[in-house]
Design an enzyme around this catalytic site. Structure first.
Site, PDB file in Angstrom:
ATOM      1  CG  MET A 107      -1.933  -1.180   1.194  1.00  0.00           C
ATOM      2  SD  MET A 107      -2.937  -1.293  -0.336  1.00  0.00           S
ATOM      3  CE  MET A 107      -3.048  -3.086  -0.507  1.00  0.00           C
ATOM      4  CG  HIS A 116       0.976   6.668  -1.942  1.00  0.00           C
ATOM      5  ND1 HIS A 116       0.607   6.373  -0.656  1.00  0.00           N
ATOM      6  CD2 HIS A 116      -0.177   6.984  -2.594  1.00  0.00           C
ATOM      7  CE1 HIS A 116      -0.709   6.505  -0.533  1.00  0.00           C
ATOM      8  NE2 HIS A 116      -1.209   6.874  -1.687  1.00  0.00           N
ATOM      9  CD  GLU A 118       9.342   5.277   0.872  1.00  0.00           C
ATOM     10  OE1 GLU A 118       8.954   5.650   2.012  1.00  0.00           O
ATOM     11  OE2 GLU A 118       8.539   5.081  -0.052  1.00  0.00           O
ATOM     12  CG  ASP A 167      23.576 -13.239   1.671  1.00  0.00           C
ATOM     13  OD1 ASP A 167      23.449 -14.465   1.776  1.00  0.00           O
ATOM     14  OD2 ASP A 167      23.934 -12.686   0.614  1.00  0.00           O
TER      15      ASP A 167
END
Lengths: 161, 161, 161, 161, 161, 161
Positions: free
Chosen positions: F75, F77, F116, F130
């Site tokens: 959801m 933007h 973000e 990782d």
């Protein structure tokens, strides 16, 4: 007579220049549908938790696809969508169960959002197909079409039934 | 009675386990179409270079979309497709111009490629719409459906007209 | 002593060669969680339809992210996952509401799927945060960790509490 | 005479069928380079921490791009790469500073990895350009070419200088 | 002396802050080329339908890549491109056949579009290589360079031959 | 009482309409961390070239992920970020080695950039995991949280320790 606007002087495709177009509020509403078997209809509406989920998943897939439109449709401009909303509706007759999918998209920008709305309902319908295809592969998607658009120089469009 | 296989014990979506399924050759053929205005039909078939290009672009979009299927359809497994081929055909009656889009997809893997074929024809049709919408926004996409599939435990499927 | 395996002779990163590793069945289970306010907990569990949806959306986001892992984590190998399953659980004490997110991933391949399971729970948690942040931005994500892995030369791993 | 294999009977593009090709070990080595100004060369090699970083970033971009090749190059098959390694080398003459970028890619599969290696060095070079363009926009990328490939029915290839 | 602008105080990479830069019209033109064998040149220009298609496919790949630039080049800002146009030109001498690829990109924004134009011609060239490599793997891509840019605080740039 | 804003009248998810929100400068700072073994800490800080690289790679992964946020979080933007910056810091006690990851994101737009920043630190931490998991799979990621945000109608937010 209107010309294909996606072709350059070499007759090849280009992403047309929208740099001079005004930023205006733009909306588009598109619709698709699925023709489903009685068995699938019953499962999807039987009140089991699955019902909500098939549509919830389809809807999210549609919303995410709308945001990817310019990466899927080669000549589409990237647009920062400001709103995406998807609605479902059942249409039943004696021998047909149809799930109607409607998507409304908005932006404030230099080009329309018809493709975003059409992409959303298409991927939404494909996802319903994917979730139900173990039961019946005979589902039919479509017709898929633009219902309405507003904003932009080419003016408004409303589908005539 | 077959159950929705995409749901786990909590009634929530999952990507179903295909780890025990055999790797077999699998094919799927899907079809979509566009109902176009006479004006668009004439432009696309008038021998101008644009004709080839609209379809060439649509076809590439379809092929690239097939490879993105598992990133668009939430519960689709990633599959290494071995072949994607898209064909076009015109179907004309007195008052209708229909562009038929057919896609054939192949893999050797543990799950079918129906969704890849359906996604390819859908995005292919959306791209034709995008390229021609400056002329007429009234085009209709679909019906979109699976024509045939082979391979896998669920057996073959052929659409009955 | 084990060395960082992701570096080449120039001391720079590489995607390590797994070409000689055997294809075996591999599984990984990872877990994350969110510490939520009472208000968010109540809204999510009040029986309103939204409850299912927040988790349904988060779960789909997690599943889709697992399939994108090798495009997000630079040195991850692309792996064709055969199964992804996400579970939710509430853990409540007098002054804390914790949503536990567990993801189990499987493949048959030449490298493990730890990163895919960890990515799934991380994006799943981020999505819950996104859906609820209008109510309270103070949510805390994590701890996020590997619970278990099986398969592959490096052997099995089970977290000791 | 060899024919273009990417075209179907309609003369249109397709992703060619590799379903009958054998899975073999395949490798490809590609090379690109950048011609840089003295000023950029000095900054990149002056022992400041930036040096490592420009190349580290470029290298990661190259590795990530290799994994995206089939999403960028329309007729490329998706391939599960087993190894990607990128090396840098400086070649200096009196009036030229050249950064040589070499990438080696491996897979075990039904089609070659030439495009993956070429894409990696190309995106790697583009990233160096991006990082240094504030200093000088006159950098030249290339020549970019295949150095070597092994495996597959079409046999080995080694570039003759 | 200009400094690398992509590094923060820790000497590590960052996406530089363009929040204070003015939105202006910006354009960039980049060029790449392929050195091709006589055989490939003849096939591409023999008037067969394939000719158009190799370039059409390459061009679409280039246009789509331009829109993905900020997802490929780590420190590139996402930019809403307003126009992308790619041109082809043949340059023949007695012993060389060169396909020149030129791309012009426009935006109205806070940062330049050099990388978008360079990425477009690079991926365009890679796609031609992919389509023709069954005939000859000895093609050479490049030189690839910026021809011109306008707009923005750093001023205009025009390549001096 | 604030309501979940991501749900439409059908109780289903939507991407909320931000078309009427003002474009303002917006910033967000998020933080995550990794609890690492002594062995990993020593390797990462022993002055070998690898040290820089693990963090450099993680940082680039974080920056690239920030730009992909709206494609990962359903959801969210799409937002044109104007700045992304990631910092690292070590926090050591007698029996714990913690790598603190902080990311600051800026935009000028109609919606905030909390997701973000949170996505960047999460993917950054996953990448460190990782790179180091060959040495020890017991690392713990998190807590991950929003430190601060400014701009927008909902006002500023600063985490209270």
């Amino acid at each position: 007579m209107l010309e294909f606007s996606h072709f350059n002087e070499q007759g090849r495709a280009r992403m047309v220049d929208i740099g001079d177009k005004h930023e205006t509020n733009r909306t588009a509403i598109a619709q698709s549908s699925l023709l489903l078997s009685e068995e699938i209809y019953n499962k999807m509406t039987s009140g089991s938790i699955e019902k909500g989920d098939v549509l919830a998943i389809a809807q999210i897939a549609g919303i995410m696809a709308a945001k990817q439109t310019s990466h899927m449709i080669p000549m589409c401009h990237p647009i920062a969508l400001t709103s995406i909303d998807i609605f479902f509706q059942w249409e039943r007759t004696e021998d047909a169960n149809r799930l109607i999918i409607t998507c409304s998209v908005k932006t404030r920008g230099s080009t329309g959002v018809e493709m975003e709305a059409l992409t959303a309902v298409s991927v939404c319908a494909l996802t319903v197909y994917d979730m139900c295809k173990a039961i019946d592969k005979g589902m039919i998607i479509g017709p898929t079409f633009l219902v309405k658009k507003t904003g932009g120089k080419s003016g408004n469009f409303t589908r005539i039934e």
